[in-house]
Design a protein around this motif. Sequence first.
Motif, PDB file in Angstrom:
ATOM      1  N   ASP A 108       0.826  -1.250  -0.007  1.00 42.99           N
ATOM      2  CA  ASP A 108       0.095  -0.007   0.151  1.00 42.99           C
ATOM      3  C   ASP A 108       0.973   1.301  -0.035  1.00 42.99           C
ATOM      4  N   VAL A 109       0.419   2.310  -0.888  1.00 40.03           N
ATOM      5  CA  VAL A 109       1.243   3.113  -1.319  1.00 40.03           C
ATOM      6  C   VAL A 109       1.218   4.546  -0.170  1.00 40.03           C
ATOM      7  N   GLY A 110       0.130   4.481   0.397  1.00 39.78           N
ATOM      8  CA  GLY A 110      -0.334   5.052   1.975  1.00 39.78           C
ATOM      9  C   GLY A 110      -1.521   6.390   1.317  1.00 39.78           C
ATOM     10  N   GLU A 111      -2.199   6.923   2.506  1.00 39.84           N
ATOM     11  CA  GLU A 111      -2.735   7.680   2.529  1.00 39.84           C
ATOM     12  C   GLU A 111      -2.571   9.165   1.438  1.00 39.84           C
ATOM     13  N   GLN A 112      -1.784   9.409   1.824  1.00 43.62           N
ATOM     14  CA  GLN A 112      -1.051  10.793   1.418  1.00 43.62           C
ATOM     15  C   GLN A 112      -0.277  10.355  -0.325  1.00 43.62           C
ATOM     16  N   ALA A 113      -0.145   9.506   0.011  1.00 45.30           N
ATOM     17  CA  ALA A 113       0.625   9.202  -1.856  1.00 45.30           C
ATOM     18  C   ALA A 113      -0.841   9.134  -3.068  1.00 45.30           C
ATOM     19  N   ARG A 114      -2.056   8.159  -2.341  1.00 47.21           N
ATOM     20  CA  ARG A 114      -2.667   7.781  -3.034  1.00 47.21           C
ATOM     21  C   ARG A 114      -3.103   9.191  -3.941  1.00 47.21           C
ATOM     22  N   THR A 115      -3.660  10.084  -2.071  1.00 43.85           N
ATOM     23  CA  THR A 115      -3.923  11.292  -3.246  1.00 43.85           C
ATOM     24  C   THR A 115      -3.029  12.288  -4.562  1.00 43.85           C
ATOM     25  N   GLN A 116      -2.518  12.226  -3.849  1.00 46.10           N
ATOM     26  CA  GLN A 116      -0.919  12.389  -5.303  1.00 46.10           C
ATOM     27  C   GLN A 116      -1.301  11.386  -6.673  1.00 46.10           C
ATOM     28  N   LEU A 117      -1.727  10.344  -6.540  1.00 48.92           N
ATOM     29  CA  LEU A 117      -1.267   9.500  -7.682  1.00 48.92           C
ATOM     30  C   LEU A 117      -2.518   9.922  -8.095  1.00 48.92           C
ATOM     31  N   ASP A 118      -4.249  10.269  -7.224  1.00 47.60           N
ATOM     32  CA  ASP A 118      -5.227  10.417  -8.211  1.00 47.60           C
ATOM     33  C   ASP A 118      -5.275  11.987  -9.070  1.00 47.60           C
ATOM     34  N   VAL A 119      -4.256  12.972  -8.984  1.00 45.57           N
ATOM     35  CA  VAL A 119      -3.849  14.140  -9.833  1.00 45.57           C
ATOM     36  C   VAL A 119      -2.948  13.150 -10.681  1.00 45.57           C
TER      37      VAL A 119
END
Length: 185
Positions: free
Chosen positions: A168-179
């Motif tokens: 899991d890349v983590g919650e912070q990274a997930r929001t960055q990956l969504d952009v």
Amino acid sequence: MGWIVLGLLAAAAIYLVMTYNGLVAMRQRVNQAFADIDVQLKQRHDLIPNLVETVKGYASHERETFDAVVKARNEALSAHGPQAQAAAEQQLSGALGRLLALSEAYPDLKASANFQQLQSELSNVEDKLAAARRFFNNAVGEFNAAIQAFPAVFFAPQMGFSPREFFDVGEQARTQLDVAPNVKF
């Protein structure tokens, strides 16, 4: 009556053997998938020193950025287990992003064929790494579901099967990956 009991015991034994073998195969698939991630991470880690050296030639006074990339790479190399590796790789991705952003400030660097090739190779490795992570997480999901399903949930732990962690890349990274990334040439 004896034959019925014997038949039920034989059926139960066959079921246990088949379930055990299925769980072993799933565990091996998880291990193989994690090994595939390791291969992609090694390729990524091997590209980073070349990328840093190329950027150093054009932006030698950006020492802090170079040090952050090297430190993050070393931490990623020493991380063990899906969660630790995911956290270390997230730090490395952030440091690499800052390194690649330097190309905006240095037009000669951006135009360098060597830099463009390394950037392309890194992008290719990142794509393969994302696919390997998806495959691993899928294998982990299937394995965890199998050992937690009825009736395996009663005997899988006694046979040495325990749930595995997702990469899991983590919650912070997930929001960055969504952009979507902004790429300029």
